[in-house]
Design a protein around this motif. Structure first.
Motif, PDB file in Angstrom:
ATOM      1  N   MET A   1      29.022  59.168  49.389  1.00  0.00           N
ATOM      2  CA  MET A   1      30.162  58.814  48.587  1.00  0.00           C
ATOM      3  C   MET A   1      29.657  58.275  47.251  1.00  0.00           C
ATOM      4  N   SER A   2      30.316  58.679  46.182  1.00  0.00           N
ATOM      5  CA  SER A   2      29.841  58.274  44.862  1.00  0.00           C
ATOM      6  C   SER A   2      30.235  56.833  44.545  1.00  0.00           C
ATOM      7  N   THR A   3      29.505  56.251  43.623  1.00  0.00           N
ATOM      8  CA  THR A   3      29.752  54.870  43.212  1.00  0.00           C
ATOM      9  C   THR A   3      31.157  54.716  42.635  1.00  0.00           C
ATOM     10  N   ASN A   4      31.597  55.710  41.867  1.00  0.00           N
ATOM     11  CA  ASN A   4      32.931  55.625  41.262  1.00  0.00           C
ATOM     12  C   ASN A   4      34.018  55.574  42.324  1.00  0.00           C
ATOM     13  N   LYS A   5      33.857  56.361  43.396  1.00  0.00           N
ATOM     14  CA  LYS A   5      34.855  56.356  44.456  1.00  0.00           C
ATOM     15  C   LYS A   5      34.879  55.009  45.173  1.00  0.00           C
ATOM     16  N   ILE A   6      33.713  54.435  45.367  1.00  0.00           N
ATOM     17  CA  ILE A   6      33.636  53.130  46.022  1.00  0.00           C
ATOM     18  C   ILE A   6      34.302  52.070  45.152  1.00  0.00           C
ATOM     19  N   ILE A   7      33.987  52.074  43.866  1.00  0.00           N
ATOM     20  CA  ILE A   7      34.581  51.101  42.941  1.00  0.00           C
ATOM     21  C   ILE A   7      36.089  51.278  42.885  1.00  0.00           C
ATOM     22  N   PHE A   8      36.537  52.529  42.805  1.00  0.00           N
ATOM     23  CA  PHE A   8      37.970  52.805  42.746  1.00  0.00           C
ATOM     24  C   PHE A   8      38.655  52.306  44.021  1.00  0.00           C
ATOM     25  N   GLY A   9      38.032  52.530  45.169  1.00  0.00           N
ATOM     26  CA  GLY A   9      38.596  52.071  46.434  1.00  0.00           C
ATOM     27  C   GLY A   9      38.700  50.562  46.505  1.00  0.00           C
ATOM     28  N   ILE A  10      37.667  49.880  46.042  1.00  0.00           N
ATOM     29  CA  ILE A  10      37.666  48.417  46.052  1.00  0.00           C
ATOM     30  C   ILE A  10      38.756  47.878  45.129  1.00  0.00           C
ATOM     31  N   VAL A  11      38.848  48.442  43.934  1.00  0.00           N
ATOM     32  CA  VAL A  11      39.861  47.980  42.979  1.00  0.00           C
ATOM     33  C   VAL A  11      41.257  48.255  43.513  1.00  0.00           C
ATOM     34  N   THR A  12      41.456  49.440  44.093  1.00  0.00           N
ATOM     35  CA  THR A  12      42.767  49.786  44.640  1.00  0.00           C
ATOM     36  C   THR A  12      43.148  48.835  45.771  1.00  0.00           C
ATOM     37  N   ALA A  13      42.205  48.558  46.663  1.00  0.00           N
ATOM     38  CA  ALA A  13      42.477  47.632  47.760  1.00  0.00           C
ATOM     39  C   ALA A  13      42.783  46.232  47.238  1.00  0.00           C
ATOM     40  N   ALA A  14      42.047  45.807  46.215  1.00  0.00           N
ATOM     41  CA  ALA A  14      42.287  44.484  45.645  1.00  0.00           C
ATOM     42  C   ALA A  14      43.673  44.400  45.017  1.00  0.00           C
ATOM     43  N   VAL A  15      44.055  45.437  44.305  1.00  0.00           N
ATOM     44  CA  VAL A  15      45.384  45.453  43.676  1.00  0.00           C
ATOM     45  C   VAL A  15      46.468  45.450  44.749  1.00  0.00           C
ATOM     46  N   SER A  29      60.544  34.746  41.262  1.00  0.00           N
ATOM     47  CA  SER A  29      60.167  36.123  40.911  1.00  0.00           C
ATOM     48  C   SER A  29      59.506  36.205  39.535  1.00  0.00           C
ATOM     49  N   LYS A  30      59.912  35.368  38.607  1.00  0.00           N
ATOM     50  CA  LYS A  30      59.288  35.396  37.284  1.00  0.00           C
ATOM     51  C   LYS A  30      57.825  34.983  37.359  1.00  0.00           C
ATOM     52  N   LYS A  31      57.538  33.960  38.176  1.00  0.00           N
ATOM     53  CA  LYS A  31      56.148  33.536  38.357  1.00  0.00           C
ATOM     54  C   LYS A  31      55.345  34.643  39.043  1.00  0.00           C
ATOM     55  N   THR A  32      55.971  35.279  40.015  1.00  0.00           N
ATOM     56  CA  THR A  32      55.293  36.353  40.742  1.00  0.00           C
ATOM     57  C   THR A  32      54.962  37.505  39.811  1.00  0.00           C
ATOM     58  N   ILE A  33      55.911  37.892  38.981  1.00  0.00           N
ATOM     59  CA  ILE A  33      55.683  38.986  38.031  1.00  0.00           C
ATOM     60  C   ILE A  33      54.589  38.608  37.036  1.00  0.00           C
ATOM     61  N   LYS A  34      54.612  37.369  36.576  1.00  0.00           N
ATOM     62  CA  LYS A  34      53.592  36.904  35.637  1.00  0.00           C
ATOM     63  C   LYS A  34      52.201  36.964  36.281  1.00  0.00           C
ATOM     64  N   LYS A  35      52.106  36.530  37.541  1.00  0.00           N
ATOM     65  CA  LYS A  35      50.835  36.580  38.256  1.00  0.00           C
ATOM     66  C   LYS A  35      50.376  38.029  38.454  1.00  0.00           C
ATOM     67  N   LEU A  36      51.327  38.898  38.791  1.00  0.00           N
ATOM     68  CA  LEU A  36      50.987  40.315  38.969  1.00  0.00           C
ATOM     69  C   LEU A  36      50.427  40.916  37.686  1.00  0.00           C
ATOM     70  N   ASN A  41      45.826  42.983  34.821  1.00  0.00           N
ATOM     71  CA  ASN A  41      45.008  43.048  33.609  1.00  0.00           C
ATOM     72  C   ASN A  41      43.549  42.712  33.904  1.00  0.00           C
ATOM     73  N   GLU A  42      43.332  41.709  34.756  1.00  0.00           N
ATOM     74  CA  GLU A  42      41.959  41.345  35.127  1.00  0.00           C
ATOM     75  C   GLU A  42      41.274  42.506  35.850  1.00  0.00           C
ATOM     76  N   LEU A  43      41.985  43.080  36.819  1.00  0.00           N
ATOM     77  CA  LEU A  43      41.400  44.177  37.595  1.00  0.00           C
ATOM     78  C   LEU A  43      41.180  45.419  36.726  1.00  0.00           C
ATOM     79  N   ALA A  44      42.091  45.667  35.800  1.00  0.00           N
ATOM     80  CA  ALA A  44      41.915  46.802  34.898  1.00  0.00           C
ATOM     81  C   ALA A  44      40.661  46.605  34.047  1.00  0.00           C
TER      82      ALA A  44
END
Length: 83
Positions: A1-15, A29-36, A41-44
């Motif tokens: 499995m390539s490194t990019n796929k592993i990184i993408f999987g980890i980021v997707t799972a984290a999100v 809900s406003k706090k939740t949306i702000k946190k999301l 942005n951090e994960l991106a």
């Protein structure tokens, strides 16, 4: 499995984990949306950094292969010239 796929999987799972956790959290809900937004942005940013690192590694590998190929071509030219 390539490194990019592993990184993408980890980021997707984290999100996905962050979204589920925040949606199930008993907060406004406003706090939740702000946190999301903040977490997204951090994960991106992390994903972009990982992709840039992978791109740099691929470019380095391509350069190395090009140099090796040129060296083999030079040897072959010499051997053909000696025949």
């Amino acid at each position: 499995m390539s490194t990019n796929k592993i990184i993408f999987g980890i980021v997707t799972a984290a999100v996905a984990g962050a979204v589920i956790g925040l949606l199930l959290a008993p907060e406004d809900s406003k706090k939740t949306i702000k946190k999301l937004k903040k977490k997204t942005n951090e994960l991106a940013g992390d994903l972009i950094a990982a992709l840039e690192k992978s791109k740099a590694k691929a470019a380095d590998a391509a350069d190395q292969l090009k140099k090796e190929g040129e060296a083999y071509a030079d040897v072959a030219r010499e051997q053909v010239g000696n025949i």
